[in-house]
Design an enzyme around this catalytic site. Structure first.
Site, PDB file in Angstrom:
ATOM      1  N   MET A 228     122.899-124.529  -7.800  1.00 37.77           N
ATOM      2  CA  MET A 228     122.226-125.826  -7.768  1.00 37.77           C
ATOM      3  C   MET A 228     120.904-125.727  -8.557  1.00 37.77           C
ATOM      4  SD  MET A 228     121.864-128.105  -4.391  1.00 37.77           S
ATOM      5  CE  MET A 228     121.820-129.859  -4.401  1.00 37.77           C
ATOM      6  N   CYS A 229     119.856-125.310  -7.943  1.00 32.87           N
ATOM      7  CA  CYS A 229     118.551-125.124  -8.572  1.00 32.87           C
ATOM      8  C   CYS A 229     117.818-126.464  -8.784  1.00 32.87           C
ATOM      9  CB  CYS A 229     118.604-124.415  -9.920  1.00 32.87           C
ATOM     10  SG  CYS A 229     119.346-122.781  -9.829  1.00 32.87           S
TER      11      CYS A 229
END
Lengths: 227, 310
Positions: free
Chosen positions: B1-2
């Protein structure tokens, strides 16, 4: 009118309050303050409610809507009105990608622009965009109408089924099996009705219509036995 | 994701508040990246002929002052005086009147276990493993001043949770980037870039994107040209935010699955993975807020007219 300030109450409390109206609609008008880009605001409603959200919302605002009328006075994040079944969702600003994805019914109005994949896999919803839509809009759209008063990005209507698309401005490119089709009287009439319902002032005769050429594999009767 | 965030100030009046405005942006993206976090901050620039290095050491008790003394004792340092330096938690910033090559050689001899996080005239990169809020507090980000900052909150997918795997990645002076996504052609590209003399510290795919831009800029491209070429040569999913000494850029791959939102006022340009990272910025309710188009270069540079370039 019931007012919920999301600076002081959680989205979960808001949504629970809205869901409680499904069994007995005692409070038809709701005002939501300070949405601050939070996700999943006013999701899963199933009552004839009027919900005004004052500000910008995050992902999935008004997702899975049934019956309710939700107005967002700001921009929407990804997936606004995704999987809507009925009712009305109006975005006064811009919408991020995947607006009204997989939605079965109701009307989504985006007064500004909608980004990529607007109406992806739409299954009966009507979408009216006052501005432009991004690439891959109406990808695999199965039913419903998409109206774009501005321009459409690349590969509009790729792998389209029965949905009808109306675009007033330029189309960057059409996706696989999507073609321009003639505007007949019944199309002008349904477009006029959609623009009226959306409250957008535009002349139906300025639009072009796009739909499926029905040339892809799954449209061929010879391939029916494969399913 | 980040999660990725960036804030580029146009109004110098906001520069004393850069850290205070930027820290909540990074913290707001904790849900997208709880493993580790990092940021690059541009400011406190050293003059021509000087260079600023940011180093980190895993041992919080590491004796940076001994390194500073040893640097002073090395031959060639005028008057044997201590270099201009300061410590910030596990990091230290040295400002030296030398070349990058000489500085790297000195540190690899004096502090072989320390990691050089960034080199340039303006950039400082600070990062670590842990919740973003912990990283913010460790380095006292809210008190920092500067012109622009970019940051990253990481949910590791392609490589281990480690400081080395945290963003931002820097492969050249004052250049760094943060990346949300994953590159599919990074192994091939890394080999190609290594042949061009680009050095990589990790196996991380995002570092390859930074190395690619360093290579193009070194070859004489403008940042804008380098980014256009990057759109052709980088394969995979990416939303990138890039910082240079005086520039700030955002690009997304042509499919644009990874989220991005841009906001602009007369005072700043802000970028985030999600709008909720921007809600506390001054004047955000009146800002122009939009989703950047796929495969389009958005670039702001102090030396040029401000605005997006097609």
């Amino acid at each position: 009118m019931k007012t919920i300030d999301l600076d002081h109450q959680s989205v979960r409390e808001l949504n629970q309050g809205l869901h409680d109206q499904a069994s007995a609609c005692t409070e038809p008008e709701w005002l939501v303050l300070n949405p601050a880009g939070k996700h999943a605001i006013a999701c899963g409603l199933n009552a004839k409610l009027s919900v005004d959200i004052q500000g910008h919302a995050g992902y999935y605002c008004a997702g899975m809507n049934q019956q309710a009328s939700v107005t967002l006075h700001g921009n929407a994040g990804q997936g606004v009105a995704e999987n809507m079944m009925s009712g009305l969702v109006r975005v006064r600003g811009n919408a991020s990608q995947s607006a009204a994805a997989t939605a079965h019914g109701g009307l989504l109005v985006v007064e500004g622009d909608a980004a990529a994949r607007c109406g992806i896999s739409m299954k009966g919803v009507d979408i009216v965009v006052g501005g432009s839509v991004g690439h891959m809009s109406a990808f695999m759209a199965q039913a419903g109408r998409l109206v774009v008063c501005g321009d459409a990005g690349e590969t509009l209507g790729d792998s389209l089924y029965e949905a009808r698309i109306y675009v007033k401005g330029k189309v960057a490119s059409l996706g696989a099996d999507c073609i321009e089709k003639p505007m007949r009287d019944e199309h002008l009439a349904e477009l006029r009705e959609l623009l009226n319902r959306a409250g957008i002032d535009a002349n139906p005769s300025d639009f072009r219509r796009y739909g499926s050429a029905r040339e892809l594999y799954h449209f061929k009767v010879d391939n029916a036995a494969a399913y | 994701m980040c999660g990725i965030v960036g804030l580029y100030l146009k109004d110098p009046a906001l520069e004393p508040r850069l850290g205070e405005l930027f820290a909540p942006m990074l913290a707001a993206m904790s849900d997208r990246g709880p493993d580790s976090a990092g940021f690059a901050i541009y400011g406190d620039e050293v003059g021509p002929g000087r260079i600023k290095l940011t180093l980190q050491h895993e041992d919080p008790a590491f004796d940076w002052s001994a390194i500073a003394s040893a640097l002073a004792a090395r031959s060639g340092n005028t008057a044997g005086s201590e270099p201009d330096w300061f410590q910030n938690a596990t990091a230290a910033v040295f400002k030296l009147a030398t070349s990058e090559g000489e500085a790297r050689a000195a540190f690899s001899e004096l502090a072989p276990d320390a990691h050089i996080m960034s080199v340039g005239r303006s950039i400082e990169i600070l990062k670590g493993v842990g919740r973003p809020q912990a990283i913010i507090e460790r380095f006292n980000l809210p008190a920092m001043q500067g012109t622009h900052s970019i940051g990253h909150t990481r949910m590791a997918t392609e490589s281990a949770v480690s400081m080395a795997g945290s963003h931002p990645f820097s492969t050249g002076q004052d250049l760094c980037l943060v990346h949300n996504g994953s590159l599919s052609n990074h192994n091939w590209l890394r080999k190609r870039l290594e042949k061009q003399g680009i050095r990589f510290e990790t196996e991380n795919d995002s570092e390859v994107a930074a190395g690619y831009l360093t290579w193009r800029l070194r070859a004489g491209d403008s940042l804008e040209q380098a980014l256009h070429k990057g759109l052709e040569d980088l394969d995979g999913f990416f939303t990138l935010t890039i910082g240079t000494r005086d520039g700030f850029a955002v690009i997304r791959d042509p499919v644009a699955c990874k989220p991005a939102v841009l906001a602009e006022t007369d005072q700043y340009v802000a970028m985030a993975s999600e709008y909720r990272a921007l809600v506390h910025l001054p004047g955000i309710e009146q800002a122009s807020v939009w989703e950047p188009d796929p495969a389009r270069v958005y670039l702001w540079e102090r030396t040029q007219a401000l605005g997006a370039v097609a």
